[in-house]
Structures are given as structure tokens and as C-alpha cells.
Design a protein around this motif. Structure first.
Motif, PDB file in Angstrom:
ATOM      1  N   HIS A  14      19.735   1.101 -10.361  1.00 28.56           N
ATOM      2  CA  HIS A  14      18.760   2.072 -10.809  1.00 28.56           C
ATOM      3  C   HIS A  14      19.112   3.336 -10.141  1.00 28.56           C
ATOM      4  N   ARG A  15      18.778   4.445 -10.530  1.00 33.80           N
ATOM      5  CA  ARG A  15      19.037   5.695  -9.761  1.00 33.80           C
ATOM      6  C   ARG A  15      18.335   5.699  -8.297  1.00 33.80           C
ATOM      7  N   GLU A  16      17.305   5.014  -8.060  1.00 34.24           N
ATOM      8  CA  GLU A  16      16.747   5.169  -6.738  1.00 34.24           C
ATOM      9  C   GLU A  16      17.580   4.343  -5.719  1.00 34.24           C
ATOM     10  N   GLU A  17      18.072   3.152  -6.159  1.00 33.94           N
ATOM     11  CA  GLU A  17      19.013   2.387  -5.342  1.00 33.94           C
ATOM     12  C   GLU A  17      20.358   3.322  -5.122  1.00 33.94           C
ATOM     13  N   LEU A  18      20.851   4.152  -5.951  1.00 30.31           N
ATOM     14  CA  LEU A  18      21.910   4.919  -5.773  1.00 30.31           C
ATOM     15  C   LEU A  18      21.492   5.968  -4.647  1.00 30.31           C
ATOM     16  N   GLY A  86      18.505  13.110 -13.810  1.00 34.41           N
ATOM     17  CA  GLY A  86      18.498  13.189 -15.098  1.00 34.41           C
ATOM     18  C   GLY A  86      18.977  12.018 -15.735  1.00 34.41           C
ATOM     19  N   TYR A  87      19.310  10.840 -14.779  1.00 35.61           N
ATOM     20  CA  TYR A  87      19.631   9.715 -15.082  1.00 35.61           C
ATOM     21  C   TYR A  87      18.838   8.566 -14.800  1.00 35.61           C
ATOM     22  N   SER A  88      18.716   7.371 -15.414  1.00 38.49           N
ATOM     23  CA  SER A  88      18.239   6.349 -15.024  1.00 38.49           C
ATOM     24  C   SER A  88      18.725   5.205 -14.172  1.00 38.49           C
ATOM     25  N   SER A  89      20.040   5.075 -14.639  1.00 40.84           N
ATOM     26  CA  SER A  89      20.810   4.008 -14.171  1.00 40.84           C
ATOM     27  C   SER A  89      22.231   4.512 -14.007  1.00 40.84           C
ATOM     28  N   PHE A  90      22.930   3.965 -13.129  1.00 38.02           N
ATOM     29  CA  PHE A  90      24.339   3.947 -12.843  1.00 38.02           C
ATOM     30  C   PHE A  90      25.262   2.921 -12.784  1.00 38.02           C
ATOM     31  N   THR A  91      26.287   3.018 -13.513  1.00 33.90           N
ATOM     32  CA  THR A  91      27.311   1.970 -13.380  1.00 33.90           C
ATOM     33  C   THR A  91      28.464   2.155 -12.546  1.00 33.90           C
ATOM     34  N   CYS A  92      28.944   1.011 -11.909  1.00 33.44           N
ATOM     35  CA  CYS A  92      29.983   1.249 -10.999  1.00 33.44           C
ATOM     36  C   CYS A  92      31.369   0.913 -11.609  1.00 33.44           C
ATOM     37  N   GLU A  93      32.287   1.644 -11.776  1.00 36.32           N
ATOM     38  CA  GLU A  93      33.609   1.465 -12.527  1.00 36.32           C
ATOM     39  C   GLU A  93      34.779   1.768 -11.592  1.00 36.32           C
TER      40      GLU A  93
END
Length: 196
Positions: A14-18, A86-93
Motif C-alpha cells: 500500500h502507498r502508506e507502507e511505501l 494518486g496511487y493506492s498500491s505499488f508493485t516491486c518489479e
């Protein structure tokens, strides 16, 4: 905030963890650590400062510390953090060097100091930023990377953070110095957090 995991290809957060991860990376940074300690009003004996100084991994921090980091980043004076909102989640790639060098950098790294987001390679090839006395700015990511000898890079490096910059490009929000270390290394891939 749930228990944090080790950053790995395919992990979605989630964005907050990022935001919390970003704040912690800043505290561990030789370039921005002291600035963030002042900005976040932390004492040298604060558990987060001590953990960062010992380079404890983010996933080993307790939930209360991770929540504090997220709150600190949300109150940060850095306008860059707002780009995550503007984003709710992020993926590690896993990204290649070719993908990294096709990004853009934040306006603060515009070689002409016109506040534009410019291509990564433009920033990389431009002359170093200088102080009024003609010395390289020590907070400049290229100068910081030059201070780390080839082969002494602390791999694996923490993932970079990118956000879209139009339909087919990304802006590198966090990790310019780490990206430079990666680009000049023999490594073939680096982890990147990208909006999902």
C-alpha cells in the motif's frame, strides 16, 4: 499497517507502507539522513535513528515504528511525496539498466536549473552541480555515487520509486544515487516500486 515483508519481485504494498519505506531510506542515507532527522525533529537517541544508523532492514522494524515513519513522510516538506498520493498500491518489479536510463529525473536535477523533469541520461551526462566556490555540491547524487568505489556498492540496494510521466515513461522519484550505482555496476537488474 500489517507486518512488512522483504522487498522482492512481485510484492505489492500500500502507498502508506511505501511512504514509510521512503522515510526510513532517507534516515539511512549519508546524503539526506541528517536533514531528515532535523525535519522530523528526531533526537540522536530516537529508536528510528539508532535503527537506521545500524542499517537494520525495514521489514525488521515494529509496527509502531513503521507507522511513525509513514506519518513523518506524510508531513514531510518534500513535494515529491505528494506524487504518490494518486496511487493506492505499488508493485516491486525487477528493472534492467535500459529501463532505468529511459526514466526522467525530478526537477531538482535539471542541469539547467529550470525546474524541469529531464531524461535520466541528460542528467547523467550533464556537468556536476557546483557551489558558489566552484566545488561539486556534495548532496548531488552523482557526487555521492562517485564517492563509492566500484565494487564497494552495498548490493542489494533498496528499491527505487517511480511514477508515470505520461503514457510510456516514468519519473524516478527516489533513488537517483542508488540507480547510478546500479547503472555503473555489473548487476543486471534492480528492484523498483511502480504504481499498480
Amino acid at each position: 499497517m500489517a507486518m512488512a515483508e522483504i522487498a522482492r519481485d512481485g510484492l505489492v504494498i500500500h502507498r502508506e507502507e511505501l511512504k514509510a519505506r521512503w522515510a526510513y531510506n532517507d534516515l539511512m542515507s549519508s546524503r539526506s539522513g541528517q536533514k531528515r532527522i532535523r525535519e522530523f525533529k528526531l533526537g540522536e537517541s530516537d529508536p528510528l535513528v539508532l535503527a537506521a544508523g545500524q542499517r537494520k532492514p525495514f521489514h525488521s522494524l515494529g509496527e509502531a515504528d513503521r507507522n511513525r515513519l509513514q506519518e513523518m513522510t506524510s508531513k514531510s516538506v518534500s513535494g515529491l511525496v505528494a506524487a504518490l498520493d494518486g496511487y493506492s498500491s505499488f508493485t516491486c518489479e525487477s528493472w534492467s539498466k535500459a529501463q532505468i536510463v529511459r526514466t526522467y529525473v525530478v526537477p531538482a536535477l535539471d542541469p539547467l536549473r529550470q525546474g524541469r523533469s529531464v531524461p535520466y541520461l541528460t542528467m547523467l551526462a550533464a556537468p556536476l552541480f557546483k557551489t558558489s566556490s566552484g566545488q561539486p555540491e556534495r548532496t548531488e547524487p552523482r557526487v555521492a555515487a562517485d564517492g563509492i568505489a566500484l565494487g564497494d556498492e552495498p548490493f542489494p540496494l533498496d528499491p527505487l520509486i517511480v511514477v508515470p510521466n505520461g503514457p510510456a515513461t516514468f519519473v524516478l522519484l527516489d533513488g537517483t544515487m542508488r540507480s547510478i550505482l546500479f547503472v555503473r555496476s555489473g548487476e543486471t537488474e534492480m528492484l523498483v516500486w511502480r504504481p499498480t
